[in-house]
Design a protein around this motif. Structure first.
Motif, PDB file in Angstrom:
ATOM      1  N   ASP A 115       0.819  -1.209   0.000  1.00 15.62           N
ATOM      2  CA  ASP A 115       0.000   0.000   0.000  1.00 15.62           C
ATOM      3  C   ASP A 115       0.858   1.267   0.000  1.00 15.62           C
ATOM      4  OD1 ASP A 115      -2.554   1.417   0.264  1.00 15.62           O
ATOM      5  OD2 ASP A 115      -1.838   1.920   2.275  1.00 15.62           O
ATOM      6  N   GLU A 116       1.977   1.220   0.709  1.00 10.57           N
ATOM      7  CA  GLU A 116       2.851   2.389   0.815  1.00 10.57           C
ATOM      8  C   GLU A 116       3.738   2.582  -0.412  1.00 10.57           C
ATOM      9  OE1 GLU A 116       4.924   1.306   4.325  1.00 10.57           O
ATOM     10  OE2 GLU A 116       3.429   2.141   5.703  1.00 10.57           O
ATOM     11  N   CYS A 117       3.872   1.529  -1.228  1.00 18.53           N
ATOM     12  CA  CYS A 117       4.816   1.535  -2.342  1.00 18.53           C
ATOM     13  C   CYS A 117       4.318   2.409  -3.498  1.00 18.53           C
ATOM     14  CB  CYS A 117       5.038   0.101  -2.825  1.00 18.53           C
ATOM     15  SG  CYS A 117       6.315  -0.058  -4.072  1.00 18.53           S
ATOM     16  N   GLU A 118       5.205   3.241  -4.052  1.00 19.51           N
ATOM     17  CA  GLU A 118       4.867   4.106  -5.191  1.00 19.51           C
ATOM     18  C   GLU A 118       5.039   3.371  -6.522  1.00 19.51           C
ATOM     19  OE1 GLU A 118       3.591   7.026  -4.939  1.00 19.51           O
ATOM     20  OE2 GLU A 118       3.864   7.363  -2.788  1.00 19.51           O
ATOM     21  N   ALA A 179     -10.879  -8.756   6.396  1.00 22.07           N
ATOM     22  CA  ALA A 179      -9.803  -8.219   7.223  1.00 22.07           C
ATOM     23  C   ALA A 179      -9.528  -6.790   6.790  1.00 22.07           C
ATOM     24  CB  ALA A 179      -8.536  -9.065   7.083  1.00 22.07           C
ATOM     25  N   GLU A 180      -9.223  -5.943   7.767  1.00 18.50           N
ATOM     26  CA  GLU A 180      -9.002  -4.539   7.428  1.00 18.50           C
ATOM     27  C   GLU A 180      -8.093  -3.885   8.451  1.00 18.50           C
ATOM     28  OE1 GLU A 180     -11.664  -0.554   6.319  1.00 18.50           O
ATOM     29  OE2 GLU A 180     -12.654  -2.465   6.769  1.00 18.50           O
ATOM     30  N   ASN A 181      -7.197  -3.035   7.955  1.00 16.73           N
ATOM     31  CA  ASN A 181      -6.446  -2.122   8.806  1.00 16.73           C
ATOM     32  C   ASN A 181      -6.323  -0.799   8.063  1.00 16.73           C
ATOM     33  OD1 ASN A 181      -4.366  -2.422   6.948  1.00 16.73           O
ATOM     34  ND2 ASN A 181      -2.920  -3.371   8.372  1.00 16.73           N
ATOM     35  N   GLU A 182      -5.395   0.058   8.457  1.00 14.70           N
ATOM     36  CA  GLU A 182      -5.307   1.373   7.831  1.00 14.70           C
ATOM     37  C   GLU A 182      -4.783   1.320   6.405  1.00 14.70           C
ATOM     38  OE1 GLU A 182      -2.311   3.965   9.465  1.00 14.70           O
ATOM     39  OE2 GLU A 182      -1.184   2.256  10.277  1.00 14.70           O
ATOM     40  N   HIS A 183      -4.209   0.179   5.994  1.00 19.41           N
ATOM     41  CA  HIS A 183      -3.593   0.075   4.674  1.00 19.41           C
ATOM     42  C   HIS A 183      -4.408  -0.711   3.654  1.00 19.41           C
ATOM     43  CE1 HIS A 183       0.201   1.991   5.688  1.00 19.41           C
ATOM     44  NE2 HIS A 183       0.232   1.274   6.803  1.00 19.41           N
ATOM     45  N   PHE A 184      -5.153  -1.703   4.081  1.00 17.03           N
ATOM     46  CA  PHE A 184      -5.794  -2.585   3.105  1.00 17.03           C
ATOM     47  C   PHE A 184      -7.132  -3.110   3.597  1.00 17.03           C
ATOM     48  CE2 PHE A 184      -3.280  -5.452   5.766  1.00 17.03           C
ATOM     49  CZ  PHE A 184      -4.171  -6.488   6.016  1.00 17.03           C
ATOM     50  N   ILE A 185      -7.906  -3.597   2.632  1.00 15.15           N
ATOM     51  CA  ILE A 185      -9.146  -4.336   2.886  1.00 15.15           C
ATOM     52  C   ILE A 185      -9.025  -5.660   2.152  1.00 15.15           C
ATOM     53  CG2 ILE A 185     -11.650  -4.403   2.598  1.00 15.15           C
ATOM     54  CD1 ILE A 185     -11.591  -1.342   2.457  1.00 15.15           C
ATOM     55  N   TYR A 186      -9.234  -6.733   2.874  1.00 15.38           N
ATOM     56  CA  TYR A 186      -9.093  -8.083   2.325  1.00 15.38           C
ATOM     57  C   TYR A 186     -10.441  -8.781   2.437  1.00 15.38           C
ATOM     58  CZ  TYR A 186      -7.406 -12.973   2.116  1.00 15.38           C
ATOM     59  OH  TYR A 186      -7.210 -14.295   1.802  1.00 15.38           O
ATOM     60  N   ASP A 187     -11.000  -9.216   1.309  1.00 13.73           N
ATOM     61  CA  ASP A 187     -12.292  -9.901   1.305  1.00 13.73           C
ATOM     62  C   ASP A 187     -12.179 -11.216   0.560  1.00 13.73           C
ATOM     63  OD1 ASP A 187     -14.412  -8.155   2.574  1.00 13.73           O
ATOM     64  OD2 ASP A 187     -13.529  -6.717   1.182  1.00 13.73           O
ATOM     65  N   ILE A 188     -12.793 -12.248   1.136  1.00 11.52           N
ATOM     66  CA  ILE A 188     -12.723 -13.561   0.500  1.00 11.52           C
ATOM     67  C   ILE A 188     -14.047 -14.303   0.676  1.00 11.52           C
ATOM     68  CG2 ILE A 188     -11.671 -14.553   2.580  1.00 11.52           C
ATOM     69  CD1 ILE A 188     -10.237 -16.575   0.736  1.00 11.52           C
ATOM     70  N   THR A 189     -14.496 -14.922  -0.382  1.00  7.78           N
ATOM     71  CA  THR A 189     -15.546 -15.934  -0.320  1.00  7.78           C
ATOM     72  C   THR A 189     -14.865 -17.253  -0.647  1.00  7.78           C
ATOM     73  OG1 THR A 189     -17.268 -14.386  -1.055  1.00  7.78           O
ATOM     74  CG2 THR A 189     -17.747 -16.739  -1.229  1.00  7.78           C
ATOM     75  N   SER A 190     -14.870 -18.180   0.301  1.00 13.28           N
ATOM     76  CA  SER A 190     -14.081 -19.400   0.181  1.00 13.28           C
ATOM     77  C   SER A 190     -14.966 -20.617  -0.052  1.00 13.28           C
ATOM     78  CB  SER A 190     -13.253 -19.609   1.457  1.00 13.28           C
ATOM     79  OG  SER A 190     -12.521 -20.815   1.387  1.00 13.28           O
TER      80      SER A 190
END
Length: 456
Positions: A115-118, A179-190
Motif C-alpha cells: 500500500d505504501e509503495c509508489e 480483514a481490514e487495517n489502515e492500509h488494506f481491505i481483504y475480502d474472501i468468499t471461500s
C-alpha cells in the motif's frame, strides 16, 4: 508482446518445467502387495523406489485405524468429499477452516508495504509474496474442522487488523472473511471442490479473493493453483500445489504470474516458485523466484525476462522461525490465533476457539474430541430440520449474499459481501464501559440461530 512463460524461459531459473517433465513426477508405486489395498498408490516426495512396503506403512495411522478409515472411504473414490462429516478425528488439527483463513494474515506487513509503495510493479512483488507466504501454513497435513453453519472467528491484536470470518453456507460448505487495517481491505468468499482418489485428494479453490490497497484504491484479484494431498492412507502425507498463481491488478491490468513447480523425481522442483511481474502490455518487468516454504526474492528484468545488468536478487520475504517438533506442525502465529491472546473484548459465542471438539483435541483427548464433533454435527442436522419445518431461511450475520456469480476455473461461485455490521458491533463493544471482564473459556459455544430444537 506475449507474456514470458517461466516454464519456457532460458538461462535463469534453476528448475525448468521441461526438465521436470523429462524426469517425470514423484516416484509412484502401487501397494498391490498389501492385501486389501489393491490399486492404491504411494507417492514418495523423496523419489526412492526401494522398500516400498516399508515406505507405505509410514505415517500417522495405526493399522486398525487405517483399516476402519479405508472401509468407510473406499466407496467415495472419484467423489467430491467436501461435505463429508464421517472423517475420523485423528486426522484433524485443533483449528477450523475459519481460523485457517485468519492464518493468512501472518505476514500482513507485506500488504502494508504494498500500500505504501509508489512503484506499481514492486507493489505487486509485495502483494504476491504475501499470497505465497500462506503456503507454508498450507503444507500442514492435518485437516481443519469444517465450521458449523453460523460459526465465526474473530481476530485482533495483530498488525492493527480487525478480522472476522463466518460460515455462510453448509451445503455447499462456504466461508466468508473480511480483514481490514489502515492500509488494506481483504475480502474472501471461500469454497473448494475436491476429488477423492483413494490415497490422495485433489483440492480445487473455487473461492474469490479481493484485496484493496487504500492509498491509491488499487484492487487486486487472486487465482491460486490447485492442491494435491498425497498419501492419505499409506505413506508420509505431503502436499503439492503445482500450477500457476495469478494476481491481477484490476485497476491497471498489470499482473503477476508465478509457477509452482511440481515435485519431480528425488524431490526435484519441490517448493520452487518462479515467475514475473508483467505490465498491462504483458511485458515482463520484474522476475521473482524462491521457495514457498522458505523465501521469495525479486530482480528487475528486461523485455526478454533476463536480469538487468547491474542488478541483483533481493529478498522480499522469508518464513519466520517455527517451533521445533510441534505436534501439529504449528507456527508461532498459528498458536497465537488458536489462543485467546488474539480474541477481542466480549468474544462472540459462535467463535471457533470455543468449540468443545477443537478444545478437546488441543488437550490431546481424541475420544472426547470425536464425541463432541459428532454431537455438534447431530445438533446441526437437528437445527436444519427445525428451520426447514418453520419455513425459515438461514441468514449470515456479518456477510450478505449478493446476486453476483463469479466464474472460476473449476466452478461458478456465489459471492458474499461484508456488510459492515461487525465493524459497528466491534466499535460499540470496544467503546462501552459496561463490558464486564469474564473468563472467555467459560462461554458456551453457540453458533445456533434456531435454538428450540424440541419444537421441530
Amino acid at each position: 508482446m506475449a507474456p514470458k512463460d517461466p516454464k519456457q524461459s532460458g538461462g535463469f531459473f534453476a528448475s525448468m518445467a521441461s526438465t521436470l517433465t523429462n524426469l517425470g513426477s514423484a516416484m509412484t508405486k502401487s501397494v498391490n502387495g498389501i492385501v486389501g489395498y489393491e490399486g492404491l498408490e504411494v507417492i514418495n516426495p523423496d523419489g526412492s523406489s526401494e522398500d516400498l512396503e516399508d515406505e507405505a506403512r509410514k505415517g500417522r495411522w495405526k493399522q486398525e485405524d487405517r483399516d476402519g478409515y479405508w472401509k468407510v472411504m473406499q466407496k467415495y473414490i472419484g467423489s467430491d468429499v467436501t461435505s463429508l462429516v464421517t472423517l475420523p478425528v485423528l486426522i484433524f488439527e485443533p483449528m477450523t477452516m475459519l481460523q485457517k483463513m485468519a492464518e493468512l494474515m501472518e505476514y500482513s506487513h507485506l500488504l502494508d508495504l504494498a500500500d505504501e509503495c509508489e512503484d506499481p510493479y514492486m507493489r505487486l512483488v509485495y502483494a504476491s509474496s504475501f499470497f505465497i507466504s500462506v503456503y507454508f501454513a498450507f503444507q500442514r497435513t492435518w485437516k481443519p474442522f469444517n465450521p458449523i453453519l453460523g460459526e465465526t472467528y474473530e481476530m485482533v491484536n495483530h498488525g492493527g487488523i480487525t478480522f472476522i470470518s463466518e460460515q455462510v453456507s453448509h451445503h455447499p460448505p462456504m466461508s466468508a472473511g473480511h480483514a481490514e487495517n489502515e492500509h488494506f481491505i481483504y475480502d474472501i468468499t471461500s469454497k473448494v471442490k475436491t476429488k477423492f482418489l483413494g490415497n490422495s485428494i485433489d483440492i480445487y479453490p473455487v473461492g474469490r479473493t479481493r484485496l484493496t490497497l487504500k492509498k491509491d484504491g488499487v484492487v487486486l484479484d487472486l487465482a491460486p493453483p490447485p492442491t494435491k494431498v498425497n498419501n492419505l492412507i499409506f505413506g508420509r502425507t505431503w502436499v503439492d500445489s503445482p500450477g500457476d498463481m495469478v494476481l491481477t491488478n484490476l485497476t491497471t491490468g498489470d499482473k503477476v504470474v508465478l509457477y509452482f513447480q511440481p515435485c519431480g523425481w528425488f524431490g526435484s522442483g519441490r517448493y520452487e516458485v518462479d515467475g514475473y511481474v508483467y505490465n498491462s502490455a504483458e511485458e515482463p518487468k520484474i522476475l521473482m523466484t524462491g521457495k514457498w516454504n522458505e523465501s521469495m526474492s525479486y530482480q528487475p528484468c528486461d523485455s526478454e525476462g533476463e536480469p538487468l545488468p547491474g542488478t541483483e536478487l533481493k529478498e522480499v520475504w522469508r518464513v519466520a522461525d517455527v517451533p521445533e517438533n510441534d505436534k501439529f506442525q504449528y507456527t508461532h502465529f498459528a498458536h497465537k490465533i488458536n489462543s485467546f491472546d488474539t480474541a477481542p473484548k466480549k468474544l462472540l459465542a459462535s467463535d471457533s476457539r470455543l468449540r468443545p471438539d477443537r478444545y478437546a483435541l488441543e488437550q490431546g483427548d481424541l475420544s472426547k474430541a470425536g464425541f463432541e464433533k459428532s454431537s455438534l454435527e447431530e445438533r446441526q442436522r437437528d437445527e436444519k430440520k427445525n428451520r426447514v419445518a418453520k419455513g425459515q431461511e438461514f441468514t449470515p450475520r456479518w456477510f450478505d449474499k449478493t446476486d453476483e456469480i463469479c466464474p472460476t476455473t473449476w466452478d461458478d461461485l456465489e459471492v458474499y459481501r461484508y456488510n459492515g455490521k461487525y465493524t459497528e458491533h466491534r466499535a460499540a463493544v470496544d467503546n462501552s464501559d459496561s463490558v464486564e471482564a469474564i473468563d472467555v473459556k467459560s462461554i458456551e459455544f453457540n453458533p445456533w440461530q434456531y435454538e428450540n430444537l424440541a419444537a421441530a
